[in-house]
Design an enzyme around this catalytic site. Structure first.
Site, PDB file in Angstrom:
ATOM      1  N   GLU A 179       0.809  -1.164   0.023  1.00 40.46           N
ATOM      2  CA  GLU A 179      -0.165   0.003   0.024  1.00 40.46           C
ATOM      3  C   GLU A 179       0.905   1.295  -0.006  1.00 40.46           C
ATOM      4  OE1 GLU A 179      -2.737   0.446   3.201  1.00 40.46           O
ATOM      5  OE2 GLU A 179      -2.664   2.595   2.974  1.00 40.46           O
ATOM      6  N   ARG A 229       1.717  10.327  -0.084  1.00 43.11           N
ATOM      7  CA  ARG A 229       2.231  11.467   0.818  1.00 43.11           C
ATOM      8  C   ARG A 229       3.609  12.098   0.521  1.00 43.11           C
ATOM      9  NH1 ARG A 229       2.456   8.694   6.792  1.00 43.11           N
ATOM     10  NH2 ARG A 229       0.813   7.131   6.462  1.00 43.11           N
ATOM     11  N   THR A 231      -3.725   6.838   1.501  1.00 39.28           N
ATOM     12  CA  THR A 231      -3.620   8.276   1.855  1.00 39.28           C
ATOM     13  C   THR A 231      -4.514   9.151   0.747  1.00 39.28           C
ATOM     14  OG1 THR A 231      -1.325   7.866   2.517  1.00 39.28           O
ATOM     15  CG2 THR A 231      -2.135  10.101   2.864  1.00 39.28           C
ATOM     16  N   LYS A 246     -11.514   0.406   6.170  1.00 39.40           N
ATOM     17  CA  LYS A 246     -10.214   0.332   7.010  1.00 39.40           C
ATOM     18  C   LYS A 246     -10.865   0.973   8.390  1.00 39.40           C
ATOM     19  CE  LYS A 246      -6.033   3.396   6.873  1.00 39.40           C
ATOM     20  NZ  LYS A 246      -5.006   3.774   6.083  1.00 39.40           N
TER      21      LYS A 246
HETATM   22  O1  LIG Z   1      -1.535   7.150   4.977  1.00 36.98           O
HETATM   23  C1  LIG Z   1      -2.826   6.659   5.324  1.00 36.98           C
HETATM   24  O2  LIG Z   1      -3.586   6.466   4.287  1.00 36.98           O
HETATM   25  C2  LIG Z   1      -3.108   6.531   6.556  1.00 36.98           C
HETATM   26  O3  LIG Z   1      -4.393   6.341   6.821  1.00 36.98           O
HETATM   27  C3  LIG Z   1      -2.071   6.311   7.545  1.00 36.98           C
HETATM   28  C4  LIG Z   1      -1.297   5.117   7.854  1.00 36.98           C
HETATM   29  O4  LIG Z   1      -2.426   3.954   7.708  1.00 36.98           O
HETATM   30  C5  LIG Z   1      -0.603   5.197   9.128  1.00 36.98           C
HETATM   31  O5  LIG Z   1       0.204   6.229   9.130  1.00 36.98           O
HETATM   32  C6  LIG Z   1      -0.330   3.731   9.450  1.00 36.98           C
HETATM   33  O6  LIG Z   1       0.901   4.152  10.389  1.00 36.98           O
HETATM   34  P1  LIG Z   1       1.412   3.262  11.602  1.00 36.98           P
HETATM   35  O7  LIG Z   1       0.688   3.706  12.659  1.00 36.98           O
HETATM   36  O8  LIG Z   1       3.004   3.748  11.476  1.00 36.98           O
HETATM   37  O9  LIG Z   1       1.292   1.870  11.165  1.00 36.98           O
END
Ligand SMILES: O=C(O)C(=O)C[C@H](O)[C@H](O)COP(=O)(O)O
Length: 214
Positions: free
Chosen positions: A47, A51, A75, A135
């Protein structure tokens, strides 16, 4: 490789891995090696988060050069990004949210997608659109496995990929739930490991996912 658009994207992801790697690529030349390294570790899914400036090109490169990997775009926060991701070759879309405009734009692409939800009303709003896969984001901050366990009884139709604060320590608690197909997380592809080009480490982290397989 069967197309996830033929059925359930959660099932397509879960068939490949219990942990969907959420990948942030800062340099385009990291994209193909990180995808190959994950696949070498038994995790043929990426995925790719939109960003960074190179993210769409990274999706394009993985789609073109690593066909054994199912590549999605994460994202998605503006409606326009949905079509951009499709055009780049994304095979599924993931958003941290689920506004009506985002849902419409993701639907218009024809790709399978996971909208983000964090409350029961958001879950119900997504279900009302005829979509039952989503999600949970941010998973830990919005109630974690206890929240999803509570939701499973009154709203059994909704199925989730919890993401956000999921770690090797808490992933198993999510994966035991009847309404969780897989989890998402960044820990398979730490930014410093990608910057160092340590692809063997990515493969090692991916292999450790085996401990979480059902
Ligand atoms: O970028 C996106 O679409 C998001 O929704 C954010 C990510 O799912 C989180 O940043 C996961 O990050 P961790 O908590 O480090 O696993």
């Amino acid at each position: 490789m069967p197309s996830p658009s033929e059925s359930s994207v959660l099932d397509a992801l879960a068939a490949r891995t219990p942990v969907v790697p959420v990948v942030v690529v800062d340099e385009l030349d990291q994209a193909v090696p990180v995808a190959r390294a994950l696949a070498a570790g038994g995790v043929p899914v990426v995925e790719l988060t939109l960003r960074t400036p190179v993210a769409l090109d990274a999706v394009r490169a993985i789609a073109a050069e690593v066909p054994e990997v199912l590549v999605g775009a994460g994202t998605i926060v503006t409606p326009g990004q949905a079509e951009q991701a499709r055009a780049a070759g994304a095979q599924f879309l993931v958003s941290p949210g689920a506004t009506p405009a985002l849902l419409a734009a993701m639907t218009d692409t024809g790709l399978p997608f996971l909208p983000g939800t964090a409350t029961v009303s958001e879950v119900l709003a997504v279900l009302e659109t005829g979509h039952d896969e989503m999600k949970l984001f941010p998973a830990e901050a919005s109630g974690g496995a206890a929240f999803l366990s509570s939701v499973a009884s009154p709203v059994p139709a909704a199925r989730f990929c919890p993401t956000g604060g999921v770690t090797p320590a808490n992933a198993a608690a999510y994966l035991r739930l009847p309404n969780v197909a897989c989890v998402g997380g960044t820990w398979l592809t730490p930014r410093d490991v990608l910057a160092a080009g340590d692809w063997a480490r990515v493969t090692e982290l991916a292999r450790a996912v085996d401990d979480l397989r059902a």
